[in-house]
Write a protein that holds these residues in place. Structure first.
Motif, PDB file in Angstrom:
ATOM      1  N   HIS A 170       6.401  -2.889  -4.174  1.00 47.75           N
ATOM      2  CA  HIS A 170       5.204  -2.275  -4.752  1.00 47.75           C
ATOM      3  C   HIS A 170       4.519  -3.198  -5.753  1.00 47.75           C
ATOM      4  CE1 HIS A 170       6.785   1.285  -2.800  1.00 47.75           C
ATOM      5  NE2 HIS A 170       7.938   1.075  -3.416  1.00 47.75           N
ATOM      6  N   HIS A 171       4.724  -4.496  -5.559  1.00 52.17           N
ATOM      7  CA  HIS A 171       4.206  -5.477  -6.511  1.00 52.17           C
ATOM      8  C   HIS A 171       2.679  -5.463  -6.585  1.00 52.17           C
ATOM      9  CE1 HIS A 171       4.630  -8.767  -9.233  1.00 52.17           C
ATOM     10  NE2 HIS A 171       4.110  -9.681  -8.435  1.00 52.17           N
ATOM     11  N   TRP A 172       2.034  -5.034  -5.521  1.00 50.89           N
ATOM     12  CA  TRP A 172       0.571  -4.992  -5.534  1.00 50.89           C
ATOM     13  C   TRP A 172       0.043  -3.998  -6.565  1.00 50.89           C
ATOM     14  CZ3 TRP A 172      -3.342  -1.395  -4.006  1.00 50.89           C
ATOM     15  CH2 TRP A 172      -2.869  -0.127  -3.652  1.00 50.89           C
ATOM     16  N   LEU A 173       0.865  -3.005  -6.931  1.00 53.30           N
ATOM     17  CA  LEU A 173       0.441  -2.048  -7.963  1.00 53.30           C
ATOM     18  C   LEU A 173       0.211  -2.750  -9.302  1.00 53.30           C
ATOM     19  CD1 LEU A 173       2.827   0.972  -7.226  1.00 53.30           C
ATOM     20  CD2 LEU A 173       0.389   0.795  -6.664  1.00 53.30           C
ATOM     21  N   GLN A 174       0.792  -3.922  -9.451  1.00 54.86           N
ATOM     22  CA  GLN A 174       0.573  -4.719 -10.656  1.00 54.86           C
ATOM     23  C   GLN A 174      -0.460  -5.812 -10.405  1.00 54.86           C
ATOM     24  OE1 GLN A 174       5.062  -3.862 -12.404  1.00 54.86           O
ATOM     25  NE2 GLN A 174       4.344  -5.959 -12.376  1.00 54.86           N
ATOM     26  N   GLU A 175      -0.187  -6.679  -9.430  1.00 54.56           N
ATOM     27  CA  GLU A 175      -1.052  -7.837  -9.230  1.00 54.56           C
ATOM     28  C   GLU A 175      -2.368  -7.486  -8.538  1.00 54.56           C
ATOM     29  OE1 GLU A 175      -0.506 -10.252 -10.892  1.00 54.56           O
ATOM     30  OE2 GLU A 175       1.641 -10.233 -11.287  1.00 54.56           O
ATOM     31  N   GLY A 176      -2.328  -6.592  -7.569  1.00 58.83           N
ATOM     32  CA  GLY A 176      -3.567  -6.186  -6.918  1.00 58.83           C
ATOM     33  C   GLY A 176      -4.495  -5.480  -7.887  1.00 58.83           C
ATOM     34  N   PHE A 177      -3.936  -4.574  -8.697  1.00 60.90           N
ATOM     35  CA  PHE A 177      -4.737  -3.850  -9.685  1.00 60.90           C
ATOM     36  C   PHE A 177      -5.295  -4.802 -10.740  1.00 60.90           C
ATOM     37  CE2 PHE A 177      -3.185  -0.051  -7.788  1.00 60.90           C
ATOM     38  CZ  PHE A 177      -3.945   1.013  -8.260  1.00 60.90           C
ATOM     39  N   ALA A 178      -4.447  -5.706 -11.239  1.00 65.60           N
ATOM     40  CA  ALA A 178      -4.913  -6.638 -12.275  1.00 65.60           C
ATOM     41  C   ALA A 178      -6.008  -7.549 -11.728  1.00 65.60           C
ATOM     42  CB  ALA A 178      -3.744  -7.460 -12.805  1.00 65.60           C
ATOM     43  N   THR A 179      -5.865  -7.983 -10.476  1.00 66.58           N
ATOM     44  CA  THR A 179      -6.889  -8.829  -9.866  1.00 66.58           C
ATOM     45  C   THR A 179      -8.186  -8.057  -9.686  1.00 66.58           C
ATOM     46  OG1 THR A 179      -5.197 -10.116  -8.697  1.00 66.58           O
ATOM     47  CG2 THR A 179      -7.448 -10.268  -7.870  1.00 66.58           C
ATOM     48  N   TYR A 180      -8.082  -6.835  -9.204  1.00 69.08           N
ATOM     49  CA  TYR A 180      -9.280  -6.016  -8.981  1.00 69.08           C
ATOM     50  C   TYR A 180     -10.017  -5.744 -10.292  1.00 69.08           C
ATOM     51  CZ  TYR A 180     -12.191  -1.980  -7.825  1.00 69.08           C
ATOM     52  OH  TYR A 180     -13.254  -1.120  -7.667  1.00 69.08           O
ATOM     53  N   TYR A 181      -9.286  -5.336 -11.319  1.00 66.97           N
ATOM     54  CA  TYR A 181      -9.959  -5.008 -12.576  1.00 66.97           C
ATOM     55  C   TYR A 181     -10.472  -6.254 -13.304  1.00 66.97           C
ATOM     56  CZ  TYR A 181      -9.286  -0.028 -12.273  1.00 66.97           C
ATOM     57  OH  TYR A 181      -9.378   1.289 -11.875  1.00 66.97           O
ATOM     58  N   SER A 182      -9.828  -7.393 -13.083  1.00 68.87           N
ATOM     59  CA  SER A 182     -10.374  -8.624 -13.662  1.00 68.87           C
ATOM     60  C   SER A 182     -11.676  -8.995 -12.958  1.00 68.87           C
ATOM     61  CB  SER A 182      -9.364  -9.771 -13.562  1.00 68.87           C
ATOM     62  OG  SER A 182      -9.138 -10.171 -12.226  1.00 68.87           O
ATOM     63  N   MET A 183     -11.765  -8.724 -11.654  1.00 66.67           N
ATOM     64  CA  MET A 183     -13.014  -8.949 -10.925  1.00 66.67           C
ATOM     65  C   MET A 183     -14.121  -8.043 -11.449  1.00 66.67           C
ATOM     66  SD  MET A 183     -11.448  -9.375  -7.076  1.00 66.67           S
ATOM     67  CE  MET A 183     -13.028  -9.070  -6.290  1.00 66.67           C
ATOM     68  N   LEU A 184     -13.783  -6.800 -11.758  1.00 65.93           N
ATOM     69  CA  LEU A 184     -14.776  -5.878 -12.329  1.00 65.93           C
ATOM     70  C   LEU A 184     -15.230  -6.361 -13.707  1.00 65.93           C
ATOM     71  CD1 LEU A 184     -13.347  -2.344 -11.418  1.00 65.93           C
ATOM     72  CD2 LEU A 184     -15.150  -3.630 -10.245  1.00 65.93           C
ATOM     73  N   ALA A 185     -14.288  -6.870 -14.499  1.00 67.39           N
ATOM     74  CA  ALA A 185     -14.645  -7.386 -15.826  1.00 67.39           C
ATOM     75  C   ALA A 185     -15.579  -8.583 -15.708  1.00 67.39           C
ATOM     76  CB  ALA A 185     -13.385  -7.757 -16.598  1.00 67.39           C
ATOM     77  N   TYR A 229      -2.140 -10.413  -4.662  1.00 70.66           N
ATOM     78  CA  TYR A 229      -3.270 -10.455  -5.586  1.00 70.66           C
ATOM     79  C   TYR A 229      -4.589 -10.109  -4.878  1.00 70.66           C
ATOM     80  CZ  TYR A 229      -0.389 -12.966  -9.090  1.00 70.66           C
ATOM     81  OH  TYR A 229       0.555 -13.328 -10.012  1.00 70.66           O
ATOM     82  N   GLN A 230      -5.010 -10.995  -3.965  1.00 67.15           N
ATOM     83  CA  GLN A 230      -6.341 -10.855  -3.371  1.00 67.15           C
ATOM     84  C   GLN A 230      -6.424  -9.723  -2.338  1.00 67.15           C
ATOM     85  OE1 GLN A 230      -5.054 -13.938  -4.186  1.00 67.15           O
ATOM     86  NE2 GLN A 230      -6.554 -14.225  -5.830  1.00 67.15           N
ATOM     87  N   HIS A 231      -5.402  -9.598  -1.485  1.00 61.55           N
ATOM     88  CA  HIS A 231      -5.396  -8.492  -0.531  1.00 61.55           C
ATOM     89  C   HIS A 231      -5.290  -7.162  -1.286  1.00 61.55           C
ATOM     90  CE1 HIS A 231      -3.760  -6.916   3.604  1.00 61.55           C
ATOM     91  NE2 HIS A 231      -4.483  -6.011   2.996  1.00 61.55           N
ATOM     92  N   GLY A 232      -4.483  -7.146  -2.334  1.00 58.86           N
ATOM     93  CA  GLY A 232      -4.356  -5.940  -3.144  1.00 58.86           C
ATOM     94  C   GLY A 232      -5.682  -5.523  -3.760  1.00 58.86           C
ATOM     95  N   ALA A 233      -6.436  -6.487  -4.268  1.00 62.70           N
ATOM     96  CA  ALA A 233      -7.751  -6.187  -4.835  1.00 62.70           C
ATOM     97  C   ALA A 233      -8.699  -5.665  -3.763  1.00 62.70           C
ATOM     98  CB  ALA A 233      -8.329  -7.431  -5.508  1.00 62.70           C
ATOM     99  N   TRP A 234      -8.636  -6.256  -2.587  1.00 63.56           N
ATOM    100  CA  TRP A 234      -9.469  -5.802  -1.474  1.00 63.56           C
ATOM    101  C   TRP A 234      -9.134  -4.355  -1.102  1.00 63.56           C
ATOM    102  CZ3 TRP A 234     -13.584  -5.946   1.366  1.00 63.56           C
ATOM    103  CH2 TRP A 234     -14.352  -7.107   1.451  1.00 63.56           C
ATOM    104  N   ALA A 235      -7.856  -4.027  -1.100  1.00 62.96           N
ATOM    105  CA  ALA A 235      -7.445  -2.654  -0.768  1.00 62.96           C
ATOM    106  C   ALA A 235      -8.058  -1.663  -1.752  1.00 62.96           C
ATOM    107  CB  ALA A 235      -5.922  -2.551  -0.768  1.00 62.96           C
ATOM    108  N   LEU A 236      -8.102  -2.010  -3.016  1.00 60.31           N
ATOM    109  CA  LEU A 236      -8.681  -1.111  -4.019  1.00 60.31           C
ATOM    110  C   LEU A 236     -10.200  -1.011  -3.867  1.00 60.31           C
ATOM    111  CD1 LEU A 236      -6.475  -2.096  -7.068  1.00 60.31           C
ATOM    112  CD2 LEU A 236      -6.479   0.098  -5.869  1.00 60.31           C
ATOM    113  N   HIS A 237     -10.832  -2.124  -3.528  1.00 57.90           N
ATOM    114  CA  HIS A 237     -12.278  -2.083  -3.264  1.00 57.90           C
ATOM    115  C   HIS A 237     -12.565  -1.148  -2.090  1.00 57.90           C
ATOM    116  CE1 HIS A 237     -16.424  -3.546  -2.913  1.00 57.90           C
ATOM    117  NE2 HIS A 237     -16.220  -3.588  -1.607  1.00 57.90           N
TER     118      HIS A 237
END
Length: 377
Positions: A170-185, A229-237
């Protein structure tokens, strides 16, 4: 990962140095020629995120809009680099609190550069450390800076620190989320076009990984960093697009409140999303989380919802055309207001045209300073 601790810690070091650790500094006392720093962490945190730094530092203290203290450390000789290094820090912090909808969960936030660091940064609870290669002056800022790493490690204070994965699956819950929210910032700073260009570039990397036969599911504990990181961010988008802004934000707030100080699984998060939105998340999970192939067709559809990306794709299609065939597209690209990202793509194509006399004459006149206004994304 699963150990949560509260603690007091003391560090004794030569008095000419500064000692820094997680939590709140309670007091300092002189001990012979040394100094002792006493820190307290009274909110449960993951034990793997305990940090101690000792070195020669100065510090600039600032307050966020929510009155959280921020301590920005730098080497004494780098006073002039402190502002460009930490540029946008307060703005990103305030934005993340507002966007996430949960106040920063700790009492203080520190950032400390260190030498010979193996990684770009590490999100130790309340005390991020990062490689001093990101300490830059005002000129170097334009070539490479701390903004992305800064936003990423800051987002981890919620995603990874407040709520922590149970295991590597479930590592994407950390890295995917952090990547996604850093992109929003970064979108808050540089604009929506920058956000979509980052999505596009990440998609290209993920598609290349799939074509090379190295694609892995997001829920594979042995997945690559690119996937987490990047796939995780894409999933959240994709998830936000599927359930809408209101339900997405409510799901994230509920997730953080319900599991604060606890460990979680992907199904814990998806259950909250399903309950909030009233939608079955099975298809989303199959497409974005357990699929070993990056869903490129779906990603393209999402990118095409951006007017900027439609313009970019139309211009990029000209890369296989001759200069004569591309001439009118290039003229449209240079119409005011000019988009810097589109101009960069145009210039890369002009270079492919081997800088012919015709192309050089074409670009020379329109790019007179008095004729152009660049709207940076």
């Amino acid at each position: 990962m699963n150990d949560k601790i509260v603690w007091d810690i003391s560090i004794t070091a030569p008095s000419q140095y500064q000692a820094i650790s997680n939590g709140v500094l309670l007091e300092t006392t002189e001990v012979d020629k040394n100094r002792k720093w006493q820190f307290n962490m009274d909110i449960p945190m993951s034990s793997y995120l305990v940090a101690m730094v000792v070195g020669n530092y100065e510090v600039e203290k600032k307050m966020s809009a929510s009155q959280k203290q921020m301590e920005l450390y730098y080497y004494p000789e780098d006073l002039q680099k402190a502002e460009p290094t930490y540029r946008h820090t307060i703005k990103m912090f305030d934005f993340l609190e507002q966007e996430i909808g949960i106040e920063y969960p700790w009492k203080v936030y520190k950032q400390i550069p260190v030498k010979d660091f193996l990684y770009s940064g590490m999100e130790n609870t309340t005390a991020t450390i990062y490689s001093d290669q990101f300490v830059v002056d005002d000129i170097a800022f334009n070539d490479g800076n701390y903004v992305t790493v800064n936003a990423h490690e800051m987002a981890h204070q919620w995603f990874g620190n407040l709520v922590t994965e149970t295991s590597g699956k479930h590592h994407w819950l950390q890295e995917g989320f952090a990547t996604y929210y850093s992109m929003l910032a970064e979108q808050e700073i540089y604009g929506e076009d920058h956000y979509y260009m980052t999505l596009f570039e990440n998609a290209e990397s993920l598609i290349a990984q799939t074509k090379a036969g190295r694609g892995t599911a997001l829920l594979d504990p042995k997945a690559s960093s690119l996937t987490f990181y990047q796939h995780g961010a894409w999933a959240l988008h994709a998830l936000r697009d599927e359930i809408g802004d209101v339900d997405f934000k409510l799901s994230v707030r509920t997730y953080l409140k319900q599991y604060a100080g606890r460990n979680v699984t992907t199904d814990d998060f998806l259950k909250i999303v399903s309950n909030t939105s009233g939608k079955d998340m099975s298809e989303f999970k199959n497409r974005w989380l357990t699929n070993t192939q990056f869903p490129s067709a779906e990603a393209l559809q999402l990118l095409r919802k951006s007017n900027f990306m439609e313009q970019y794709f139309q211009l990029a299609a000209r890369s296989i055309s001759s200069f004569d065939e591309s001439f009118n597209s290039y003229k449209e690209t240079l119409r005011s207001p000019v988009n810097e990202l589109l101009v960069e793509e145009m210039i890369s194509q002009l270079i492919l045209h081997k800088k012919t006399i015709e192309s050089l004459n074409f670009i020379k006149k329109p790019l007179q300073p008095e004729m152009l206004r660049l709207d940076k994304p």
